[in-house]
Design an enzyme around this catalytic site. Structure first.
Site, short mmCIF file in Angstrom:
data_model
loop_
_atom_site.label_atom_id
_atom_site.label_comp_id
_atom_site.label_asym_id
_atom_site.label_seq_id
_atom_site.Cartn_x
_atom_site.Cartn_y
_atom_site.Cartn_z
N VAL A 201 0.81 -0.96 -0.03
CA VAL A 201 0.15 0.00 0.02
C VAL A 201 0.85 1.34 -0.04
O VAL A 201 0.59 2.45 -0.66
CB VAL A 201 -0.90 -0.03 1.43
CG1 VAL A 201 -1.71 1.25 1.08
CG2 VAL A 201 -1.63 -1.23 1.30
N GLU A 202 2.02 1.22 0.83
CA GLU A 202 2.56 2.41 1.11
C GLU A 202 3.67 2.77 -0.34
O GLU A 202 3.67 3.83 -0.77
CB GLU A 202 3.76 2.32 2.18
CG GLU A 202 2.94 2.37 3.30
CD GLU A 202 2.78 3.85 3.92
OE1 GLU A 202 3.25 4.78 3.07
OE2 GLU A 202 2.01 4.18 4.86
N SER A 203 4.47 1.90 -0.88
CA SER A 203 5.10 1.96 -1.74
C SER A 203 5.44 1.10 -2.89
O SER A 203 6.34 1.04 -4.01
CB SER A 203 6.56 2.07 -1.04
OG SER A 203 6.99 0.74 -0.63
N TYR A 307 -6.93 3.77 3.03
CA TYR A 307 -5.80 3.13 3.46
C TYR A 307 -5.78 1.76 3.80
O TYR A 307 -5.31 0.94 3.47
CB TYR A 307 -5.06 4.22 4.31
CG TYR A 307 -3.46 3.86 4.67
CD1 TYR A 307 -2.62 3.95 3.92
CD2 TYR A 307 -3.38 3.10 5.86
CE1 TYR A 307 -1.18 3.30 4.23
CE2 TYR A 307 -1.97 2.60 6.36
CZ TYR A 307 -0.72 3.01 5.52
OH TYR A 307 0.33 2.69 6.01
#
Length: 611
Positions: A201-203, A307
């Site tokens: 999800v982040e990167s 998120y």
């Protein structure tokens, strides 16, 4: 043939068919199925709520009235059915995903390819006598602890991932070198295995990822938070991109947030994305209005609202990938990398040669190193593939510490400063002072300095910060744009430049690997990709109306002549005296000396016979 012999043959043949199928018996209508676990129920519900799911009983082979009278032909039919087509329960109706994430909908050809992949996966599962190797995904599934709240927001994200299996496959391929380490770290911290999916999800598991909010690395730390959690950031090294250091920092931060929100992982994850202050503020507002204070009831920023659903959707897909037409790349549940103490600075190209791996691979395992060598003053470790560690140690032991870096002797010329010399050799002023035992900043003409330099051409270090930035600046964002070089002057801001060139502040930041919040330094060179007159009507003020102005700024070295002054040179090359002083570290009141070398950044379109 007598009855006992026929019975024995029937039992042997039945057992053989069951062993070959590799599939469990379907429960008989009168049998009681074991109750599924809570997480399993939630995952299945995630698919079946909106999906058009086939009847699992209708296509399965039927049992006899008492569950014991199946004929050989029925068993053979069941066996053929299992190896010839995917289970109808695995069909998921396509849903409409978030419009912001999808530019081009998947075609029917892609869906057919996905179906074929599921069929092939089902066929491969029925291998005679084969045992499935230890797989990291089994371990991750066993460690899932977060509840899955089935709602429209989670289903929306799951549908997008389901329609884009190639995205998941690319991400998993990037994750392979790091995933086992992260899973081990989660076990040590006694944390849910869902956190291993958070870098997706982040990167998207890209260690060099950089957001325009100044976040970097797998876990997307911003500088302030990184420093609070012990990560080092300097010219040589960025701990936010160091997979091992940033993972430990991220898990510590997440554990603290979980305690801060009384064990509510959904609120802790939301706080990781938007900050605990944002979440606390939303909780207080809901309390004041008598509303629930769970994650799903809070009014949070748009990015944060998506998120947690993204993470829960990924959990469902990893739990039962076949239901989403996703075939997970198998990753062995064994270490991929190990750390090696090297004790002193080393050229990364030399380290790659000693480890017998490509330089790009070494950078991907050690993305925290910004330059061509390790940090001369930091922790001296390298992450290497486990099967390369022993050979690397043996070969490193045969090299003297002073030979780990190439050295050149530089003779100081008139007008040179330590800052100029450091820039020319792509090192830092601090390193030159340390190596040459220089206390202040004074150097004299004719003095010899030892300078550490790279063993290869700097363009070979393709994943260093400078080379990645150079590649970014050379990448044309869209057809019909021309590249301009803007030299920052005192007072320039992103907003003013955006207005001048009729682009956005975010675009300028993205084209230059920066954040719109970053400070612009006078003398700094920025790339501006401006629309050409052919692609858009514009009356924007341009440095030149010709395409030659697209890259009109040049760096030159000027040798001071007798009678030269700063005023004369600035007038001649159409630059400012303040710029000359800044580019050359010239203090007020210092006179120029004949033979002194000056660095100038000039616009060639404004010159005539000067160059």
């Amino acid at each position: 043939m007598n009855q006992p012999f026929r019975t024995l043959c029937y039992i042997i043949l039945t057992s053989s068919l069951l062993a070959c199928s590799g599939q469990p018996w379907h429960a008989q209508p009168h049998e009681e199925q074991p109750a599924p676990k809570a997480d399993d129920e939630a995952t299945v519900a995630l698919v079946t709520t909106d999906a058009d799911v086939g009847d699992s009983e209708g296509d399965a082979a039927k049992a006899g009235d008492d569950g014991s009278a199946e004929t050989i032909s029925m068993l053979w039919g069941k066996f053929r059915t299992q190896i010839s087509a995917p289970d109808p329960e695995h069909h998921v109706e396509d849903e409409t995903g978030p419009e912001s994430d999808v530019q081009n909908p998947e075609t029917s050809n892609q869906q057919n390819a996905d179906n074929a992949a599921v069929t092939a996966s089902s066929q491969e599962a029925v291998s005679f006598g084969a045992t499935e190797p230890a797989d990291i995904w089994k371990r991750i599934r066993a460690g899932f602890r977060l509840p899955v709240d089935i709602n429209h927001r989670v289903r929306l994200e799951a549908a997008w991932y389901s329609r884009h299996p190639e995205y998941i496959n690319r991400t998993i391929e990037r994750a392979e070198p790091y995933l086992h380490y992260i899973v081990e770290a989660l076990d040590r911290h006694h944390m849910p295995m869902e956190i291993a999916l958070l870098p997706i999800v982040e990167s998207a598991y890209q260690p060099f990822a950089f957001s325009h909010g100044r976040a970097a690395g797998l876990w997307q730390f911003i500088p302030g938070t990184a420093k609070r959690y012990g990560l080092t950031l300097n010219w040589w090294y960025d701990g936010r991109r160091d997979v091992i250091a940033s993972t430990e920092a991220a898990l510590t931060l997440l554990d603290n947030l979980n305690k801060e929100f009384d064990g509510d992982w959904e609120l802790a994850l939301a706080a990781y994305n938007s900050g605990s202050g944002t979440v606390h503020k939303a909780v207080r507002k809901n309390k004041a209005r008598g509303k629930p204070t769970d994650f799903w009831s809070l009014r949070l920023p748009k990015e944060t609202r998506a998120y947690v659903p993204k993470l829960l959707a990924l959990k469902a897909i990893i739990a039962q990938p076949e239901l989403y037409h996703v075939s997970l790349m198998p990753i062995p549940d064994e270490p991929y990398l190990a750390t090696v103490e090297i004790k002193s600075q080393i050229d990364l190209a030399l380290a790659a040669d000693l480890a017998n791996i490509e330089l790009d691979e070494l950078y991907r395992l050690n993305p925290g190193y910004n330059r061509w060598a390790t940090d001369p003053n930091g922790t001296q470790t390298l992450a290497l593939p486990v099967d390369k560690v022993e050979g690397f140690r043996e070969r490193l032991a045969q090299i003297d510490d002073k030979d780990r870096i190439r050295w050149v002797r530089h003779r100081v010329k008139n007008g040179e400063t330590l800052g100029h010399i450091a820039g020319d050799y792509h090192t830092t002023l601090k390193v030159i002072k340390q190596v040459n035992n220089i206390k202040g900043y004074m150097i004299r003409s004719g003095q010899s300095l030892m300078i550490p330099v790279a063993t290869r051409d700097l363009t070979d270090y393709r994943l260093s910060t400078s080379q990645r930035l150079s590649q970014l600046k050379d990448h044309r964002p869209a057809p019909g744009r021309v590249k301009l070089m803007h030299t920052v002057t005192k007072g320039d801001t992103f907003w003013e430049l955006a207005k001048k060139y009729r682009v956005s502040s975010a675009q300028i930041a993205r084209w230059n690997g920066m954040s719109p919040k970053d400070y612009l330094r006078p003398g700094q060179h920025l790339v501006i990709w401006q629309q050409t007159p052919h692609s858009a009507e514009s009356d924007v003020e341009r440095p030149s109306t010709s395409l030659a102005a697209a890259n009109s700024t040049r760096k030159i070295r000027y040798v001071v002549r007798k009678g030269d002054s700063l005023a004369r040179i600035s007038n001649r090359f159409k630059v400012r005296i303040s710029e000359l002083r800044r580019w050359n570290d010239l203090p007020e009141g210092k006179y120029l000396q004949p033979g002194q070398h000056l660095t100038l950044f000039i616009d060639v379109t404004k010159q005539s016979e000067n160059i």
